[in-house]
Write a protein that holds these residues in place. Structure first.
Motif, PDB file in Angstrom:
ATOM      1  N   TYR A 170       6.134 -26.395   2.014  1.00 27.93           N
ATOM      2  CA  TYR A 170       6.303 -27.118   0.757  1.00 27.93           C
ATOM      3  C   TYR A 170       5.323 -26.611  -0.281  1.00 27.93           C
ATOM      4  O   TYR A 170       4.290 -26.032   0.046  1.00 27.93           O
ATOM      5  CB  TYR A 170       6.115 -28.617   0.974  1.00 27.93           C
ATOM      6  CG  TYR A 170       7.066 -29.177   1.977  1.00 27.93           C
ATOM      7  CD1 TYR A 170       8.430 -29.140   1.733  1.00 27.93           C
ATOM      8  CD2 TYR A 170       6.625 -29.694   3.176  1.00 27.93           C
ATOM      9  CE1 TYR A 170       9.322 -29.618   2.663  1.00 27.93           C
ATOM     10  CE2 TYR A 170       7.519 -30.178   4.107  1.00 27.93           C
ATOM     11  CZ  TYR A 170       8.869 -30.133   3.842  1.00 27.93           C
ATOM     12  OH  TYR A 170       9.755 -30.598   4.760  1.00 27.93           O
TER      13      TYR A 170
ATOM     14  N   THR B 258      14.834 -24.665   6.512  1.00 36.70           N
ATOM     15  CA  THR B 258      14.015 -25.674   5.856  1.00 36.70           C
ATOM     16  C   THR B 258      13.739 -25.288   4.412  1.00 36.70           C
ATOM     17  O   THR B 258      13.309 -24.178   4.122  1.00 36.70           O
ATOM     18  CB  THR B 258      12.678 -25.829   6.577  1.00 36.70           C
ATOM     19  OG1 THR B 258      12.938 -26.148   7.925  1.00 36.70           O
ATOM     20  CG2 THR B 258      11.860 -26.932   5.949  1.00 36.70           C
ATOM     21  N   ARG B 259      14.023 -26.227   3.522  1.00 39.55           N
ATOM     22  CA  ARG B 259      13.823 -25.934   2.107  1.00 39.55           C
ATOM     23  C   ARG B 259      12.472 -26.460   1.682  1.00 39.55           C
ATOM     24  O   ARG B 259      12.281 -27.658   1.527  1.00 39.55           O
ATOM     25  CB  ARG B 259      14.926 -26.577   1.278  1.00 39.55           C
ATOM     26  CG  ARG B 259      16.285 -26.017   1.589  1.00 39.55           C
ATOM     27  CD  ARG B 259      17.298 -26.680   0.736  1.00 39.55           C
ATOM     28  NE  ARG B 259      17.167 -28.124   0.832  1.00 39.55           N
ATOM     29  CZ  ARG B 259      18.154 -28.937   1.083  1.00 39.55           C
ATOM     30  NH1 ARG B 259      19.338 -28.471   1.248  1.00 39.55           N
ATOM     31  NH2 ARG B 259      17.966 -30.222   1.141  1.00 39.55           N
TER      32      ARG B 259
ATOM     33  N   PHE C 261       8.870 -25.958  11.307  1.00 36.38           N
ATOM     34  CA  PHE C 261       9.896 -25.627  10.318  1.00 36.38           C
ATOM     35  C   PHE C 261      11.053 -24.919  10.995  1.00 36.38           C
ATOM     36  O   PHE C 261      10.903 -24.307  12.044  1.00 36.38           O
ATOM     37  CB  PHE C 261       9.328 -24.718   9.227  1.00 36.38           C
ATOM     38  CG  PHE C 261       8.343 -25.393   8.330  1.00 36.38           C
ATOM     39  CD1 PHE C 261       8.689 -26.548   7.662  1.00 36.38           C
ATOM     40  CD2 PHE C 261       7.078 -24.885   8.153  1.00 36.38           C
ATOM     41  CE1 PHE C 261       7.791 -27.180   6.842  1.00 36.38           C
ATOM     42  CE2 PHE C 261       6.175 -25.510   7.337  1.00 36.38           C
ATOM     43  CZ  PHE C 261       6.530 -26.654   6.679  1.00 36.38           C
TER      44      PHE C 261
ATOM     45  N   MET D  86      15.378 -28.591  -5.187  1.00 35.10           N
ATOM     46  CA  MET D  86      15.614 -27.693  -4.047  1.00 35.10           C
ATOM     47  C   MET D  86      17.086 -27.618  -3.665  1.00 35.10           C
ATOM     48  O   MET D  86      17.465 -27.830  -2.521  1.00 35.10           O
ATOM     49  CB  MET D  86      14.805 -28.134  -2.827  1.00 35.10           C
ATOM     50  CG  MET D  86      13.340 -27.921  -2.959  1.00 35.10           C
ATOM     51  SD  MET D  86      12.901 -26.282  -3.478  1.00 35.10           S
ATOM     52  CE  MET D  86      13.492 -25.297  -2.144  1.00 35.10           C
TER      53      MET D  86
END
Ligand code: SF4
Ligand code: SF4
Lengths: 123, 135, 360
Positions: free
Chosen positions: B101, B35-36, B31, B79
């Protein structure tokens, strides 16, 4: 930086005679767009050559509008003309490749040209 | 001859290299800071102002300031981080973006967080959560 | 007269990730006529502008396509900024150029991979996508997303990139370019690829003009047309020349894309070097849009048109998208007429079809 654009309003009958010279001089059909205003529909025919944008505009009544097809000049217009027929219910006369309202597989007829505009269900 | 074997150079050289892919479940995913992954609520910080619910373009968040609940529909959330930007709590926002996630869900349901109602809302009429523009 | 057969192609076909249907009229093995049929996934996104405020429409625009999502967003905000007279800060413009060129790299790599897959060149397909992953890593590092980037907003950009990251990205790009050079070499010099695509799906320059081809499809037919030349956004500070091939077949289309990736690398470097230090990344947006504008931007697949018409409320009056694949369908029909049945998948792939954007 933005290109300057001009919208020239012409009459429906003039469409073919205005389009033919553009075809001869090597312009490319950029797009055809229909816009619903509260009291009328406007059609935009855009052409381009050497990054110079030309736009012809036709005003049409909301209901029962019809248009001559320019597919005799620009064959590529058939996609756009089928699209505006399916979405706005404009009758395009003489389309070279007419899908007869089956271009988009949608349940409603002319969903973009509803009289009660705000209550579009499946937006 | 060499014309049809152009690819061989790349293929042979990749024989000597380690696999490019990560062995994902055995090694953790990679990540970055931006990073969403998913939106996380810190329930102790939330003041139930429901600004996030108003700002959310998809209407994924619902805030009930009487019962003290903050819910998010992970299936609707796209997001876009608008809610995190909108959250007024200072200095640390009540909402944060987590890199990981959201865990998979078998059913489409709201994820609920209980938030303690700290004080009576100043103007209850101002923000019913149902008034989000999108539905 | 030989017997005519009609063979349906699609909507589900191994080379097509998305549904398009073609009715192929065949005489023996030759295609005489192809009738395209789209419309399986019409989403009606254009009508959403009546329900979402114009700032939120950027999110809708970015979700029209999953591959060139960022450039769709730029097309939309470009139109809105024009009618609202917003001056975008220079740094934001350069960041937009940076990201849109990076999008072009990843989109073309995706296409090169898919095209190689379409002709059965599996190892090339995988290596193209391996290089693409490196590009996606840059995207994830800078915007937080790998597919939908959400980096654009009306008036500027949402994310900023600091100096160290940019330096690191420049180094990473060197690496990507070197890896890419090996793959491009296969596309340019390999005998099997040239043999498979040369002379397939011919489109002359005149046909490209009259049928309104856009993007690499037009440029492969010798038409020097690249919408970046109208210098929208930050492209007035970037020097470039449209990349043109004259053969007009599938191989030329692949070569245009192969060379455009190098061009994009060059433009990314230009954008980074011309990015002003510090400074704002977004302009203040006040008021509501009034007026209309056809915003034209160049996507990896060609010219996309966003028509925005505002009437002074927070909802736009009309939001219309004309995507490049929509414009490339008539040329596709022309290319298919007269080709062999076995070439149909290669030709359909060569226009880089993106059917979901076509139907919005
Ligand atoms: S990230 Fe966007 S979509 Fe998701 S809850 Fe927040 S505002 Fe809503
Ligand atoms: S904006 Fe922040 S404080 Fe307000 S309800 Fe949402 S999470 Fe809680």
């Amino acid at each position: 930086m933005f290109e300057s654009q001009e919208y020239i309003t012409i009459k429906k009958e003039e469409l073919l005679e205005k389009t033919a010279p553009l075809f001869k001089s090597g312009h490319r059909l950029v797009q055809i767009c229909c816009t619903k205003l509260p009291d009328k529909l406007i059609m935009d025919y855009s052409f381009d050559k050497d990054y110079k944008f030309i736009d012809y505009r036709i005003e049409l009544p909301l209901e029962g509008a019809s248009l001559p097809s320019i597919t005799g000049i620009y064959f590529a217009a058939f996609t756009y003309e089928n699209e505006i027929h399916d979405l706005f219910g404009i009758n395009v006369i003489g389309n070279a490749l007419d899908f007869g309202g089956k271009f988009y597989r949608i349940n409603e007829t002319a969903p973009f040209n509803k009289v009660v505009k705000k209550e579009v269900k499946n937006a | 001859m060499s014309d049809i074997l152009k690819m061989c150079k790349t293929v042979v050289s990749s024989l000597r290299k380690k696999p490019f892919c990560q062995m994902y479940p055995f090694k953790p995913a990679k990540f970055y800071d931006h990073t969403r992954g998913h939106i996380k609520l810190d329930a102790s910080k939330c003041i139930l102002c429901s600004l996030c619910a108003k700002r959310c373009p998809t209407g994924a968040i619902e805030v009930d300031r009487v019962k003290g609940s903050w819910q998010i529909n992970r299936y609707k959330c796209i997001m876009c981080i608008e809610c995190v930007v909108a959250c007024p709590v200072k200095p640390v926002k009540a909402l944060a973006v987590e890199n990981q996630y959201a865990p998979p869900m078998a059913k489409m349901e709201m994820e609920m967080f209980d938030v303690e109602v700290k004080k009576p809302a100043p103007k209850p009429a101002a923000a019913p959560a149902a008034s989000t523009p999108a539905e | 007269m030989p017997n005519r057969t009609v063979i349906p192609f699609g909507p589900h076909h191994p080379v097509l990730p998305e549904p398009i249907h073609l009715d192929l009229v065949l005489e023996d093995e030759k295609v005489v006529e192809a009738i395209p049929n789209v419309g399986f996934i019409h989403r009606g996104l254009e009508l959403l502008c009546e329900k979402k405020p114009f700032q939120d429409m950027v999110l809708v625009a970015e979700r029209i396509c999953g591959i060139c999502s960022l450039v769709h967003g730029i097309g939309f905000v470009n139109g809105v900024e024009k009618i609202m007279n917003i001056q975008v800060p220079e740094r934001a413009e350069m960041l937009r150029v940076f990201w849109s060129e990076l999008s072009r790299v990843h989109s073309h790599l995706l296409w090169l991979g898919l095209a190689a897959d379409g002709i059965g060149f599996e190892s090339l397909f995988m290596h193209s996508w391996r290089v693409r992953e490196l590009v996606l890593d840059i995207f994830e590092e800078t915007t937080g997303g790998r597919v939908i980037f959400d980096a654009i907003k009306v008036g500027g950009v949402k994310k900023n990139i600091n100096k160290e990251t940019l330096d690191r990205i420049l180094k990473q790009l060197e690496k990507v370019e070197e890896e890419y050079r090996q793959i491009a070499d296969v596309f340019v010099n390999d005998f099997t690829i040239a043999h498979r695509w040369s002379g397939v799906g011919l489109l002359t320059k005149e046909q490209a003009i009259t049928l309104g081809a856009v993007g690499p499809t037009a440029r492969a037919s010798g038409l020097a047309m690249d919408t970046r030349m109208i210098k929208y956004g930050g492209y007035d500070k970037i020097t470039m020349e449209p990349i043109v091939e004259t053969a007009g077949d599938c191989y030329a289309r692949a070569l245009v894309r192969v060379r455009e990736v190098y061009q994009s690398f060059d433009q990314i470097r230009q954008a980074i070097s011309k990015m002003p230090e510090g400074g704002e990344t977004e302009a203040k947006v006040t008021g509501f849009p009034t007026g209309e504008y056809f915003s034209r931007v160049e996507q990896p697949r060609g010219e996309v048109i966003y028509y925005v018409k505002g009437n002074g409320t927070k909802y736009l009056e009309r939001f219309r998208v004309r995507t490049p694949t929509f414009a490339n369908i008539p040329p596709l029909v022309q290319m298919l007429a007269g080709c062999d049945l076995a070439d149909v998948p290669a030709i359909v792939l060569a226009i880089d079809p993106c059917i979901s954007c076509t139907e919005r």
